[in-house]
Design a protein around this motif. Structure first.
Motif, mmCIF file in Angstrom:
data_model
loop_
_atom_site.group_PDB
_atom_site.id
_atom_site.type_symbol
_atom_site.label_atom_id
_atom_site.label_comp_id
_atom_site.label_asym_id
_atom_site.label_seq_id
_atom_site.Cartn_x
_atom_site.Cartn_y
_atom_site.Cartn_z
ATOM 1 N N PHE A 214 0.826 -1.208 0.000
ATOM 2 C CA PHE A 214 0.000 0.000 0.000
ATOM 3 C C PHE A 214 0.862 1.261 0.000
ATOM 4 N N ILE A 215 1.884 1.288 0.889
ATOM 5 C CA ILE A 215 2.704 2.489 1.056
ATOM 6 C C ILE A 215 3.840 2.543 0.035
ATOM 7 N N LYS A 216 4.265 1.369 -0.452
ATOM 8 C CA LYS A 216 5.314 1.231 -1.477
ATOM 9 C C LYS A 216 6.706 1.590 -0.980
ATOM 10 N N PHE A 217 6.843 1.835 0.301
ATOM 11 C CA PHE A 217 8.158 2.080 0.882
ATOM 12 C C PHE A 217 8.129 1.596 2.332
ATOM 13 N N SER A 219 10.732 1.091 5.948
ATOM 14 C CA SER A 219 12.024 1.220 6.614
ATOM 15 C C SER A 219 11.816 0.784 8.061
ATOM 16 N N GLN A 221 11.709 2.194 10.666
ATOM 17 C CA GLN A 221 10.885 3.121 11.440
ATOM 18 C C GLN A 221 9.398 2.758 11.420
ATOM 19 N N ASP A 222 8.993 1.945 10.423
ATOM 20 C CA ASP A 222 7.592 1.532 10.354
ATOM 21 C C ASP A 222 7.245 0.490 11.409
ATOM 22 N N PRO B 78 5.541 6.771 10.718
ATOM 23 C CA PRO B 78 5.241 6.845 9.287
ATOM 24 C C PRO B 78 3.759 6.712 8.942
ATOM 25 N N VAL B 82 1.693 9.536 6.886
ATOM 26 C CA VAL B 82 1.089 9.259 5.583
ATOM 27 C C VAL B 82 -0.392 9.611 5.611
ATOM 28 N N GLY B 104 12.521 8.605 7.043
ATOM 29 C CA GLY B 104 11.673 7.419 7.118
ATOM 30 C C GLY B 104 10.185 7.739 7.089
ATOM 31 N N ILE B 105 9.839 8.994 7.301
ATOM 32 C CA ILE B 105 8.438 9.403 7.217
ATOM 33 C C ILE B 105 8.185 10.146 5.904
ATOM 34 N N LEU B 107 9.724 9.679 3.052
ATOM 35 C CA LEU B 107 9.742 8.758 1.911
ATOM 36 C C LEU B 107 8.387 8.094 1.672
ATOM 37 N N PRO B 108 7.743 7.494 2.694
ATOM 38 C CA PRO B 108 6.422 6.913 2.411
ATOM 39 C C PRO B 108 5.377 7.943 2.010
ATOM 40 N N THR B 111 6.066 8.446 -1.737
ATOM 41 C CA THR B 111 5.733 7.355 -2.655
ATOM 42 C C THR B 111 4.243 7.049 -2.674
ATOM 43 N N SER B 112 3.552 7.214 -1.534
ATOM 44 C CA SER B 112 2.157 6.765 -1.519
ATOM 45 C C SER B 112 1.153 7.903 -1.615
ATOM 46 N N VAL B 113 1.557 9.142 -1.379
ATOM 47 C CA VAL B 113 0.569 10.222 -1.415
ATOM 48 C C VAL B 113 0.926 11.329 -2.406
#
Lengths: 318, 417
Positions: A214-217, A219, A221-222, B78, B82, B104-105, B107-108, B111-113
């Motif tokens: 869904f997020i496509k990335f 790391s 931190q997730d 993240p 997002v 790390g926040i 980047l998502p 890519t997703s928004v």
């Protein structure tokens, strides 16, 4: 598509992905009594497995370029195998001890993801993760992916409900309520606990894989322990032991978590905007506490509390 | 002097009166960490961005409209970041999001928004080299910018600085996140090629109560000095343990530790030999304006990295909207380079300078913005080059002592390749 609707699709997708992990935890904790507070670890294994299996090696990252469906199944298998591996030594532990072991496992997974850049991209993460059904229903703003996620939720829900209401599921409850009694009837508590851990973790792995897609990335931190807390809050608030409760809880908790931000933005004067974050965290905590206060067994939980009150005074008498 | 101040106050007052008359509003979004592990940093950075919004509105607004910034907290998480970005894009229809802070926040979100939606994402603090890769493979669709240089530049600048100060053997202790890994790797590579030796290369995780093991490991092989990468807080603990373990009191610090608070906490008596780098110009009129305005508004001088970058991000976005006579993401994307760079009429920070820029643009002139953190030359990947400031600790105070120009750094990079 209108803006609010488009956000709603996004919101539902996230909540539905969380709900799959919550369903898995319901089997482990709600039905079997496994105190797993390493949810983020199994979620991470699923997410990384999906990413590594499906990312194209042409991006210069550790990837195998498999089709997305194979990635989703692979993520479930990986999370299941990982659960088997950690379950064998740890499931002899109970209650608090299992909790300590599982949180350690979750942190270990996160540290491996941080420190093995050859495998996981390290702190820079993995990007260009393929998304299933991308491009279907073009211009619908992710409705196709939401439908896919909802199908996954439905499949996991039906499968788990079938298991829960089978003789196998009743053994799990027997173990949860009184392990000695269940063992005395010839049921191997260890074996059933392990099965419950593996199946629940496979759901968490699927949830992680869908999150990555869904997020496509992703790391490291997730996959911080806060995620485990969120999934637990969803299950407890929805009603531990009830699959429907796990679904509802995911929706409600994620709504509290995210919509409160907008609420506070609208209510606070611009001067206090910077403090809105702290106020939001307070509001989240307050709402969670209120629900637990007024609905101690959750929104859809069983009326009877998990621990029999009657057993407590009997100990006192003795 | 006094007279000119009165005049400028008068201009400001009339500008403020003019701006309140505007009926329309341009809304941009911002996602920053206001709580969580980066919360303390993020709250200050957000104030920097808000100051720019204030100046823009005092200077005449964007295309005659009032600029509004909706600020959301990402909780240093993240998934929350997002969601906040999606809300800003879908519900508020913002053309631009300023943020986020941690790579790390950011980047998502990218890519997703923002990239799929054609919304400009401009970060004041995300330094990971992954963004450049994403831009190169087309994921960002040109909608990504940052007002902070990638770690590549600072690593080279620090290597050059260390060599020029006579360091031959340096121990590196770096925070294990995208910032620490990126910067330490670039430094190691450049310093080795310049003839130096990295005696040890040790990472540390945030939030530990003690770093004895890491410090002991870093002290092996007799280094001349320590290059410590991190932020105040954990960085303070590491530096104190290094000093108490008897490590040489010769320090190299990056932008993350350019903090008076850090120096005070470690103890200025131990920090007699410190050489530091940080992106930014030594002294632009804009930096002075920013500092004075900030002091006037909040009662104290800004002391933290990335606040100026956040201010500049909002300013460049507003100028791009003015130059392109619109407020869509596409307009901002196509005009950001037209209001920055190194050619045309220079404009600086502050409300009156912003107003000046508007009149130059109205007269059809090419302008370039010299921000509080320096000039911006966005390349095709949205990265910017920035000069590096050399700083040190003198009499217990963090002091800027020199500058390494972009040309010098790029020259070294070329030579090393």
């Amino acid at each position: 598509m209108s803006g609010v609707l488009s956000y709603l699709v996004f919101f539902l997708t996230t909540a539905a992905i969380y709900s799959i992990a919550s369903l898995g935890l319901n089997l482990q904790w709600g039905r079997t009594g496994l105190f797993n507070i390493g949810v983020s670890g199994f979620f991470a294994v699923g997410a990384y497995a999906y990413a590594i299996l499906t990312i194209s090696p042409l991006t210069g990252q550790p990837g195998l370029g498999w089709p997305v469906l194979a990635g989703l199944l692979g993520a479930m298998v990986a999370a299941g195998l990982f659960a088997l591996l950690v379950g064998i030594p740890t499931l002899r532990l109970r209650d608090d001890y299992l909790a300590i072991a599982t949180i350690g496992i979750a942190i270990t997974v996160q540290l491996i993801a941080t420190n093995e850049p050859e495998l996981t991209g390290g702190t820079n993460g993995l990007f260009a993760i393929p998304q299933p059904v991308a491009g279907w229903l073009h211009g619908s703003g992710g409705v196709a992916f939401l439908i896919l996620v909802l199908i996954c939720v439905a499949l996991v829900y039906l499968a788990l409900e079938r298991m829960i209401h089978s003789p196998w599921g009743r053994v799990l409850v027997a173990i949860r309520e009184d392990e000695t009694a269940a063992s005395s009837l010839g049921k191997s508590a260890f074996s059933f606990r392990l099965q419950s851990l593996v199946i629940g973790s496979m759901a968490m792995g699927l949830s992680g894989a869908l999150y990555a897609a869904f997020i496509k990335f992703i790391s490291p931190q997730d996959f911080l322990p806060i995620f485990t807390f969120q999934v637990w809050a969803m299950l407890i608030l929805g009603g531990s032991g009830s699959s429907a409760g796990a679904l509802l809880g995911s929706l409600v908790v994620w709504a509290i978590w995210t919509l409160s931000g907008g609420l506070i933005q609208a209510a606070l004067p611009a001067k206090l905007q910077v403090d809105s974050g702290a106020i939001q965290i307070i509001l989240i905590g307050l709402l969670l506490m209120l629900v637990i206060l007024f609905r101690p067994s959750g929104l859809l939980g069983r009326k009877r509390p998990a621990v029999h009150r009657s057993t407590v005074p009997s100990k006192e008498q003795a | 002097m006094k007279g000119s101040r009165f005049i400028s106050l008068g201009i400001l007052a009339s500008l403020a009166a003019a701006s309140t008359a505007s009926a329309c509003t341009v809304t941009i979004g911002s996602v920053m960490a206001l709580t969580g592990s980066l919360g303390a940093l993020g709250q200050q950075i957000a104030e920097g961005a808000k100051l720019a919004v204030h100046d823009i509105n005092a200077g005449g607004g964007v295309n005659g409209c009032t600029l509004k910034m909706v600020l959301y907290d990402d909780q240093t998480q993240p998934s929350v970041g997002v969601d906040a970005a999606k809300k800003l894009v879908s519900v508020y229809h913002v053309p631009v999001i300023v943020g986020a802070l941690a790579s790390g926040i950011t980047l998502p979100i990218l890519t997703s928004v923002t990239a799929p939606a054609g919304v400009v994402l401009i970060s004041p603090a995300s330094t990971s080299p992954t963004f450049t890769k994403l831009a190169a493979n087309g994921t960002t669709r040109g909608y990504w910018f940052r007002t902070v240089p990638s770690d590549a530049l600072q690593g080279v600048a620090m290597a050059q600085l260390a060599k020029s100060k006579g360091y031959k053997r340096v121990a590196v202790l770096y925070l294990n996140n995208a910032y620490g890994v990126g910067l330490s790797g670039q430094f190691k590579n450049a310093f080795t090629k310049l003839g130096g030796t990295v005696t040890s290369f040790v990472s540390y995780d945030p939030g530990q109560s003690s770093y004895t093991a890491e410090v002991t490991q870093a002290m092996a092989n007799h280094p001349d000095g320590l290059f410590l990468i991190g932020y105040p807080g954990d960085g303070t603990t590491v530096a104190r343990e290094w000093i108490s373990a008897g490590g040489p009191q010769h320090f190299l610090f990056p932008d993350g530790l350019q903090s008076q608070q850090f120096v005070n906490d470690v103890g200025p008596q131990y920090l007699k030999e410190v050489w530091g780098t940080a992106p930014g110009s030594e002294l632009t009129p804009s930096l002075n304006t920013f500092q004075q305005e900030f002091k006037a508004k909040y009662g104290s001088y800004p002391v933290q990295a990335y606040m100026t970058n956040a201010y500049d991000a909002v300013m460049t976005v507003a100028l791009a909207m003015d130059a392109g006579h619109g407020s869509s993401g596409l307009v901002v994307k196509n005009n950001l380079r037209k209001v920055t760079g190194l050619t045309g009429f220079p404009v600086y920070a502050g409300a009156s300078q912003y107003h000046h820029a508007l009149s130059l643009l109205a007269a059809g002139k090419k302008i370039y913005y010299i921000g509080a953190a320096g000039t911006y030359t966005f390349n095709r990947y949205g990265d910017t080059n920035a000069p590096m400031v050399e700083w040190t600790v003198r009499g217990g105070k963090v002091t800027n002592v020199g500058q390494i120009s972009v040309a010098t750094i790029l020259g070294i990079i070329k030579k090393l390749q």
